[in-house]
Design a protein around this motif. Structure first.
Motif, PDB file in Angstrom:
ATOM      1  N   ARG A  74     -12.467  11.216  11.811  1.00  0.00           N
ATOM      2  CA  ARG A  74     -11.829  11.873  12.668  1.00  0.00           C
ATOM      3  C   ARG A  74     -13.132  13.303  12.659  1.00  0.00           C
ATOM      4  N   ARG A  75     -12.743  13.595  14.531  1.00  0.00           N
ATOM      5  CA  ARG A  75     -13.726  14.457  15.022  1.00  0.00           C
ATOM      6  C   ARG A  75     -13.330  15.175  16.228  1.00  0.00           C
ATOM      7  N   ASP A  76     -13.419  15.939  16.148  1.00  0.00           N
ATOM      8  CA  ASP A  76     -12.337  17.156  17.099  1.00  0.00           C
ATOM      9  C   ASP A  76     -12.695  16.174  18.695  1.00  0.00           C
ATOM     10  N   VAL A  77     -13.429  15.704  18.883  1.00  0.00           N
ATOM     11  CA  VAL A  77     -13.579  14.894  20.066  1.00  0.00           C
ATOM     12  C   VAL A  77     -12.694  13.640  20.904  1.00  0.00           C
ATOM     13  N   ASP A  79     -10.045  12.044  20.200  1.00  0.00           N
ATOM     14  CA  ASP A  79      -8.181  12.204  20.193  1.00  0.00           C
ATOM     15  C   ASP A  79      -6.761  10.048  20.240  1.00  0.00           C
ATOM     16  N   SER A  81      -4.082   9.987  18.572  1.00  0.00           N
ATOM     17  CA  SER A  81      -3.009  10.332  18.724  1.00  0.00           C
ATOM     18  C   SER A  81      -1.732   9.308  18.792  1.00  0.00           C
TER      19      SER A  81
END
Length: 129
Positions: A74-77, A79, A81
């Motif tokens: 998991r990384r901020d960049v 997605d 979802s």
């Protein structure tokens, strides 16, 4: 000597073969992401994937891959979802338009649209080498 002559003719023929392979590469990518109305529903995900598989019957699609979010870090960049994604390759925008209008695609949309809440499409023209 005959071997060298044979190898020479193979090398001479290679540039033409390489050019043909390069010319036959797909030129357009169509990447679609689906978010289900019932996130996490294995039944709905299975129905959507089954519907997407039927799209392989459309002749202008060079390649079709179907996937779900990968179990990567998991990384901020990133997605992750979405629930299901499909990645298609076409020779050109005209073929992608044929796909859009094809009865198999139209049937997919009418028979599966009730499964998704959101769809996002990214169409990309491949930059030549």
């Amino acid at each position: 000597m005959a071997t060298l002559i044979a190898l020479g003719s193979t090398v001479a023929a290679f540039p033409a073969a390489a050019a043909e392979i390069i010319a036959s590469k797909p030129k357009l990518v169509h990447h679609v992401f689906f978010w289900l109305k019932n996130p996490g529903s294995q039944a709905d995900r299975g129905k959507l994937i089954a519907g997407l598989r039927l799209l392989r019957g459309i002749p202008v699609i060079r390649k079709l891959e179907i996937g779900i979010p990968a179990p990567t870090e998991r990384r901020d960049v990133v997605d992750a979802s979405y629930d299901v994604s499909e990645l298609m390759f076409f020779d050109n925008a005209a073929d992608q338009k044929i796909y859009q209008d094809h009865p198999i695609h139209q049937h997919f949309v009418t028979s599966c649209a009730d499964l998704w809440d959101k769809v996002v499409v990214y169409d990309m023209a491949i930059v030549p080498e």
